[in-house]
Design an enzyme around this catalytic site. Structure first.
Site: not given
Ligand SMILES: NC(=O)c1ccc[n+]([C@@H]2O[C@H](COP(=O)([O-])OP(=O)(O)OC[C@H]3O[C@@H](n4cnc5c(N)ncnc54)[C@H](O)[C@@H]3O)[C@@H](O)[C@H]2O)c1
Length: 419
Positions: A14, A32, A37, A83, A118, A257, A326
């Site tokens: 995202v 980050d 990364r 999250t 989220t 999600c 994931r």
């Protein structure tokens, strides 16, 4: 706010597209905590595969850092950290809290903090805000502003990206809301402002809860119809001719999600002393589908008197044309089969071998084993598998081998089992 010094906190699936879009108009720092990364991104490598090297090289107003002191001059923060849920299926807010503590150290007068991760309705104001106020010694709306704008993009080879998606925004302050609308309008299709942060949080959580429940319904129908010797796809095709029938496909619901967000809502609901019935029932069905598939594979092997159990899984990511592993439910299937003595081989051309090897024992990099496998399971709808057709799969499986098409991508008469 004189000039915009934007920082995006959490540069993943995202955060990177958001930071890249914002950097077309402003200087942006992508922060980050993962040093790996940041190191990769500085070398123009994006492990999420959203950006290739050429595209990353063009982003000359975007810089990357894992050093939080580089956020010193930032006056608008977009938080896009994970999250997830924990083993008890409860919200794991540790990343969000850690990110909030980092941001809190750098907020000053007129800073805007926008959360995109989220969360359940109320989380931003009940969990993040007290940390921001305490660690900064500043007061909301007097000194700084808070906002929530859920991310609705669909990573992977999807047509739904930031630029063609409407952004929902809720803020603690009208001026901040207007400022954010101005910023988001440049990078999104449009904005939809709501009167409070909680409404924006709730909007996101119900988008995914609704989808989860709809898929759970067709998954349950698929189980029932199998017992009736009915092909659910044919039933869905027929029912879809009615104007108000919502068509969903059966399948494994994984990822971070759809399979996670409903638990955020049910957690908060339970805290408010209401135990959700429908939402959790849907979750139960979807969480059980990986084992349901595995049990059917074992049953088919037995019924067809197949002696060995060499099983080829095509596609490990949780959804099509995406490298994201994931919470992919195919791993429930794999573990169940392995526990029952099967040798499970996994082929996913979209996932790097070093990443796949963290969760898979037997990795297949090329489909060139002649008549080797007993069963082939097509688990994701990668374009490559659709193009490949059953002919090339059949070359890899034994003459009496079986094809399980979990996503119904091939004609019914070319496969042996589908959801
Ligand atoms: N990926 C999606 O399809 C999608 C879509 C909509 C919403 N979301 C939501 O967006 C949020 C981010 O998801 P994602 O898929 O981009 O996750 P991700 O894991 O791809 O990226 C998150 C990044 O945040 C970094 N990070 C973790 N803790 C940090 C901290 N304290 N400070 C700075 N960086 C930190 C991680 O190293 C990682 O690179 C989640 O809340 C998710 O539910 C995701």
């Amino acid at each position: 706010m004189a000039s915009l010094n934007i920082a995006v906190i959490g540069i993943g699936y995202v955060g990177l597209p958001l930071a890249a879009s914002l950097s077309k108009y402003n200087k942006v720092i992508g922060f980050d905590t993962s040093k790996k990364r940041i190191k990769d991104l500085k070398k123009y490598i994006d492990s999420t595969k959203e950006f290739n090297t050429k595209k990353l090289k063009k982003l000359n107003k975007l810089s990357f850092t894992s050093n939080s002191s580089d956020l010193e001059n930032s006056n608008i923060f977009f938080v896009t950290v994970p999250t997830p849920i924990n083993v008890k299926k409860k919200p794991d807010l540790s990343y969000l809290i850690q990110a909030t503590k980092i941001v809190a150290k750098h907020i000053k007068k007129k800073t805007i903090v926008v959360y995109e991760s989220t969360v359940y309705p109320g989380c931003t104001e009940e969990v993040c805000l007290p940390i921001l106020e305490k660690l900064s010694n500043l007061k909301l709306n007097k000194d700084f502003y808070l906002a929530y704008s859920p991310e609705r993009i669909n990573p992977g080879k999807s047509k739904y990206k930031l630029n063609n998606t409407i952004k929902v925004i809720g803020s603690s302050n009208k001026k901040a809301l207007n400022k954010l609308s101005e910023i988001y309008k440049k990078i999104c299709l449009n904005v939809h402002t709501v009167s409070g942060i909680k409404t924006a949080e709730a909007a996101k959580i119900i988008e995914n809860t609704q989808r989860d429940l709809n898929i759970a319904l067709v998954n349950e129908l698929s189980i029932i119809f199998k017992k009736m010797d009915l092909d659910i796809n044919k039933v869905l095709e027929a029912a879809s001719t009615k104007w108000n029938f919502a068509k969903f496909e059966p399948g494994l619901v994984g990822g971070h999600c759809i399979g996670v967000d409903p638990y955020y809502l049910t957690y908060k609901s339970e805290k408010l002393k209401y135990k959700p019935k429908v939402i959790l029932a849907g979750r139960k069905i979807n969480d059980s589908m990986g084992i349901y598939v595995a049990k059917n594979i074992i049953k088919f092997i037995k019924n067809n008197k197949i002696k060995s159990k060499k099983i080829l899984i095509l596609g490990a990511s949780f959804k099509e044309n995406c490298s994201d592993l994931r919470n992919s439910k195919i791993f429930d299937t794999i573990r169940y089969l392995e526990k029952r003595g099967a040798q499970v081989y996994v082929y996913d051309p979209l996932i790097a071998k070093n990443i796949l090897s963290r969760s898979v024992k037997k990795i297949v990099t090329k489909l060139n084993k002649k008549y080797f496998y007993d069963v082939a399971v097509i688990a994701t709808k990668h374009d490559q598998f659709i193009k490949m057709g059953t002919k090339s799969i059949k070359k890899n499986i034994k003459k009496d081998g079986l094809i399980f098409d979990l996503k119904s991508i091939y004609p019914t008469n070319q496969t042996d089992w589908r959801l």
